[in-house]
Design a protein around this motif. Sequence first.
Motif, PDB file in Angstrom:
ATOM      1  N   THR A 174     121.629  -2.227 -22.529  1.00  0.00           N
ATOM      2  CA  THR A 174     122.712  -2.182 -21.549  1.00  0.00           C
ATOM      3  C   THR A 174     123.397  -0.828 -21.633  1.00  0.00           C
ATOM      4  O   THR A 174     123.713  -0.364 -22.725  1.00  0.00           O
ATOM      5  CB  THR A 174     123.747  -3.293 -21.818  1.00  0.00           C
ATOM      6  N   ILE A 175     123.621  -0.204 -20.470  1.00  0.00           N
ATOM      7  CA  ILE A 175     124.278   1.099 -20.400  1.00  0.00           C
ATOM      8  C   ILE A 175     125.503   0.978 -19.509  1.00  0.00           C
ATOM      9  O   ILE A 175     125.423   0.424 -18.406  1.00  0.00           O
ATOM     10  CB  ILE A 175     123.333   2.175 -19.827  1.00  0.00           C
ATOM     11  N   ILE A 176     126.632   1.482 -19.982  1.00  0.00           N
ATOM     12  CA  ILE A 176     127.872   1.502 -19.211  1.00  0.00           C
ATOM     13  C   ILE A 176     128.397   2.928 -19.218  1.00  0.00           C
ATOM     14  O   ILE A 176     128.458   3.562 -20.275  1.00  0.00           O
ATOM     15  CB  ILE A 176     128.929   0.561 -19.809  1.00  0.00           C
ATOM     16  N   SER A 177     128.771   3.428 -18.045  1.00  0.00           N
ATOM     17  CA  SER A 177     129.333   4.779 -17.996  1.00  0.00           C
ATOM     18  C   SER A 177     130.545   4.811 -17.095  1.00  0.00           C
ATOM     19  O   SER A 177     130.625   4.090 -16.100  1.00  0.00           O
ATOM     20  CB  SER A 177     128.285   5.790 -17.505  1.00  0.00           C
ATOM     21  N   ILE A 178     131.507   5.660 -17.466  1.00  0.00           N
ATOM     22  CA  ILE A 178     132.673   5.918 -16.615  1.00  0.00           C
ATOM     23  C   ILE A 178     133.137   7.333 -16.917  1.00  0.00           C
ATOM     24  O   ILE A 178     133.657   7.616 -17.997  1.00  0.00           O
ATOM     25  CB  ILE A 178     133.777   4.858 -16.813  1.00  0.00           C
ATOM     26  N   VAL A 179     132.891   8.220 -15.975  1.00  0.00           N
ATOM     27  CA  VAL A 179     133.163   9.646 -16.142  1.00  0.00           C
ATOM     28  C   VAL A 179     133.957  10.151 -14.928  1.00  0.00           C
ATOM     29  O   VAL A 179     134.110   9.427 -13.940  1.00  0.00           O
ATOM     30  CB  VAL A 179     131.848  10.435 -16.328  1.00  0.00           C
ATOM     31  N   PRO A 180     134.480  11.391 -14.976  1.00  0.00           N
ATOM     32  CA  PRO A 180     135.438  11.815 -13.945  1.00  0.00           C
ATOM     33  C   PRO A 180     134.941  11.876 -12.508  1.00  0.00           C
ATOM     34  O   PRO A 180     135.689  11.535 -11.585  1.00  0.00           O
ATOM     35  CB  PRO A 180     135.868  13.208 -14.425  1.00  0.00           C
ATOM     36  N   GLY A 181     133.708  12.339 -12.271  1.00  0.00           N
ATOM     37  CA  GLY A 181     133.295  12.530 -10.885  1.00  0.00           C
ATOM     38  C   GLY A 181     131.806  12.545 -10.691  1.00  0.00           C
ATOM     39  O   GLY A 181     131.028  12.305 -11.628  1.00  0.00           O
ATOM     40  N   ILE A 209     122.082  -0.997 -16.072  1.00  0.00           N
ATOM     41  CA  ILE A 209     122.885   0.224 -16.031  1.00  0.00           C
ATOM     42  C   ILE A 209     124.090  -0.010 -15.123  1.00  0.00           C
ATOM     43  O   ILE A 209     123.938  -0.194 -13.911  1.00  0.00           O
ATOM     44  CB  ILE A 209     122.061   1.418 -15.511  1.00  0.00           C
ATOM     45  N   MET A 210     125.290   0.000 -15.700  1.00  0.00           N
ATOM     46  CA  MET A 210     126.528  -0.211 -14.951  1.00  0.00           C
ATOM     47  C   MET A 210     127.290   1.105 -14.888  1.00  0.00           C
ATOM     48  O   MET A 210     127.775   1.597 -15.903  1.00  0.00           O
ATOM     49  CB  MET A 210     127.380  -1.293 -15.633  1.00  0.00           C
ATOM     50  N   GLU A 211     127.393   1.668 -13.681  1.00  0.00           N
ATOM     51  CA  GLU A 211     128.089   2.936 -13.508  1.00  0.00           C
ATOM     52  C   GLU A 211     129.448   2.637 -12.887  1.00  0.00           C
ATOM     53  O   GLU A 211     129.554   2.251 -11.734  1.00  0.00           O
ATOM     54  CB  GLU A 211     127.262   3.858 -12.613  1.00  0.00           C
ATOM     55  N   CYS A 212     130.520   2.845 -13.687  1.00  0.00           N
ATOM     56  CA  CYS A 212     131.855   2.395 -13.305  1.00  0.00           C
ATOM     57  C   CYS A 212     132.745   3.493 -12.732  1.00  0.00           C
ATOM     58  O   CYS A 212     133.903   3.229 -12.399  1.00  0.00           O
ATOM     59  CB  CYS A 212     132.550   1.772 -14.520  1.00  0.00           C
TER      60      CYS A 212
END
Length: 333
Positions: A72-79, A105-108
């Motif tokens: 499981t991959i989760i990401s939360i980055v500025p832009g 892959i959850m891109e938040c």
Amino acid sequence: MTDHVGNVAFIGLGAMGYAMAKNIRQKMAPTGTLYVFDVFRGACERFQDEFKDFGPIVIVDSPKEAASMSQTIISIVPGASEVRDVYMNEVMGIIAIPKNVDRLIMECSTIDSQSSREVGEALKNAGVGTYIDTPVSGGVPGADAGTLSFLMGHTKPSDTDPVSHRLETVAAMMGDPKKFFYCGKLGAGLAAKISNNYLSCSILLAVAEAMAIGIRSGVDEKLLHEVIQNSTGQNFMADKVQPVPGVVPDAPSSHNYRLGFKTQMMIKDLGLGVDAGYATGIKPTMAEAAYRVYEKAAVDPKCIVSEAPSPVGDRDGSSVYLHITATPEEDQK
């Protein structure tokens, strides 16, 4: 515990990500490993030291390293540029990891829908997993409490889609299932989030201006808030993110504008709303007007320099109230 989640990669330990990753580490199986990456390694070291008692936390040097060992991959980055670097960098990015179509892959992050679709299609073609845009709403308080809303570019969970059930499980570790919205297709979650943020950012400015007008007209600020709260102007931003200090005890303004959602991010989100408006043939008059005000507030020392030990630029966006109520003499300083 959620034993079937497996190892988790968490990329991006900013104000939101740090709190979201905390809930992941506390709620995932203690035998599972949480791999963390952030461009500021100090954030990873602080996170590891604070939550290591809940289970293994490994600091890695790249998104690729974190993802290659995780289901499981989760990401939360500025832009959008950061999202592309995390996922599309051919050397250090997630597109370079071994194939695994069952990887979630959850891109938040809050970015434009088109960028999300392009990244998602590229990862799908590379066979490295199922990429889903899963932007969140609720700010730092919601992230810390594990009560975030999730707006997901995916269909509702079904027995014919095993990844969808894991999506629901992992999201429930960070958010409130009553506030999960399955928007259907890749990019649709972000389209919904951009529309929501168009409103919330614009409304916050309207609340600040309305409160300033009423107060300067001689109405007590707490009484004015009560009037609005019980009249047709009632709204979430006035009730929870009230920009006038001392009116709502838990609002950032009542704590020296402690960071919830910084002014600079207001500009980014309103810009996304403006772009989405023109892309869909809708002239975004409200967002354009609000954008110009926040753009000035973002460089106003009153809105970016906090007495609290936080980095410059990290004052809450509700500090726009300080900008619009400044006297001409203050503006000349």
